[in-house]
Design an enzyme around this catalytic site. Sequence first.
Site, PDB file in Angstrom:
ATOM      1  N   ARG A 101      -4.090  -1.122   2.008  1.00 33.10           N
ATOM      2  CA  ARG A 101      -4.079   0.048   1.138  1.00 33.10           C
ATOM      3  C   ARG A 101      -3.024  -0.110   0.056  1.00 33.10           C
ATOM      4  O   ARG A 101      -1.845  -0.333   0.344  1.00 33.10           O
ATOM      5  CB  ARG A 101      -3.799   1.322   1.949  1.00 33.10           C
ATOM      6  CG  ARG A 101      -3.746   2.595   1.091  1.00 33.10           C
ATOM      7  CD  ARG A 101      -3.512   3.833   1.899  1.00 33.10           C
ATOM      8  NE  ARG A 101      -4.626   4.124   2.783  1.00 33.10           N
ATOM      9  CZ  ARG A 101      -4.684   5.181   3.581  1.00 33.10           C
ATOM     10  NH1 ARG A 101      -3.678   6.037   3.614  1.00 33.10           N
ATOM     11  NH2 ARG A 101      -5.727   5.370   4.356  1.00 33.10           N
ATOM     12  N   THR A 105      -2.143   3.532  -5.588  1.00 33.83           N
ATOM     13  CA  THR A 105      -3.447   4.185  -5.776  1.00 33.83           C
ATOM     14  C   THR A 105      -4.018   4.741  -4.481  1.00 33.83           C
ATOM     15  O   THR A 105      -4.932   5.564  -4.501  1.00 33.83           O
ATOM     16  CB  THR A 105      -4.464   3.199  -6.368  1.00 33.83           C
ATOM     17  OG1 THR A 105      -4.720   2.155  -5.400  1.00 33.83           O
ATOM     18  CG2 THR A 105      -3.927   2.568  -7.640  1.00 33.83           C
ATOM     19  N   ASP A 197      -2.016   2.437  17.640  1.00 30.70           N
ATOM     20  CA  ASP A 197      -2.380   1.404  16.678  1.00 30.70           C
ATOM     21  C   ASP A 197      -2.991   0.233  17.427  1.00 30.70           C
ATOM     22  O   ASP A 197      -2.295  -0.500  18.137  1.00 30.70           O
ATOM     23  CB  ASP A 197      -1.138   0.949  15.898  1.00 30.70           C
ATOM     24  CG  ASP A 197      -1.485  -0.003  14.759  1.00 30.70           C
ATOM     25  OD1 ASP A 197      -2.091  -1.065  15.037  1.00 30.70           O
ATOM     26  OD2 ASP A 197      -1.158   0.312  13.605  1.00 30.70           O
ATOM     27  N   ASP A 200      -1.444  -3.341  16.753  1.00 30.56           N
ATOM     28  CA  ASP A 200      -0.146  -3.536  17.392  1.00 30.56           C
ATOM     29  C   ASP A 200      -0.298  -3.741  18.895  1.00 30.56           C
ATOM     30  O   ASP A 200       0.394  -4.566  19.504  1.00 30.56           O
ATOM     31  CB  ASP A 200       0.763  -2.331  17.132  1.00 30.56           C
ATOM     32  CG  ASP A 200       1.328  -2.340  15.718  1.00 30.56           C
ATOM     33  OD1 ASP A 200       1.266  -3.388  15.059  1.00 30.56           O
ATOM     34  OD2 ASP A 200       1.833  -1.281  15.281  1.00 30.56           O
TER      35      ASP A 200
END
Length: 206
Positions: A101, A105, A197, A200
């Site tokens: 990402r 933006t 996550d 992870d």
Amino acid sequence: MFTLLNHPLITHKLAIMRDEKTGTKDFSQQLDEIAGLMAYEISRDLPLKEKDVKTPMGICHTYELAKEVVLVPILRAGMGMVSGIRNLIPTAKVGFIGMYRNEETLEPVEYFAKFPKNLDEAVVMVLDPMLATGGSASAALTKIKERGAKQIKLVCLVGAPEGVKRIQEDHPDVDIYLAALDEKLNEIGYIVPGLGDAGDRIFGTK
């Protein structure tokens, strides 16, 4: 099409993955096994073609897969689903796509992509354990379509309603398969109750 795979073994193994006490080894093993169980269900409609096989007793008029299967894990967590599916479909080819990402933006950006040839003729299964906001998955699907893929299945373990809605709006032609549909996203975009996550927990990173 959206399909929720309600299977006792999948639910049991996913419960182990959700437990915060589950370590990397057991987390990865359960992910591998769930992916294999999901593969059995998501392959139900794979196209077949006729084939004659000579058995010890004569000729058998039977069938074999008519199209190649290509697995495309979204890096990095999607890698944890590849071996479980290839155990069931060992002839499946594997492509890769990585997205991140942009902090300015907030839009997903492709940073790596490598695919087998003839995506347009294959059944493409895009793999990612979590379908949260759906932003990265939607962007990955767009990039894969740009490479020619036409028949695509998005295969995830845990999804949020927001992510499912995003994919259905952006890619109504893509079939979505989940092992569990959870309650919601929290304020930082994590699935609740989810399992944390996935990347992870698979690779032991923080």
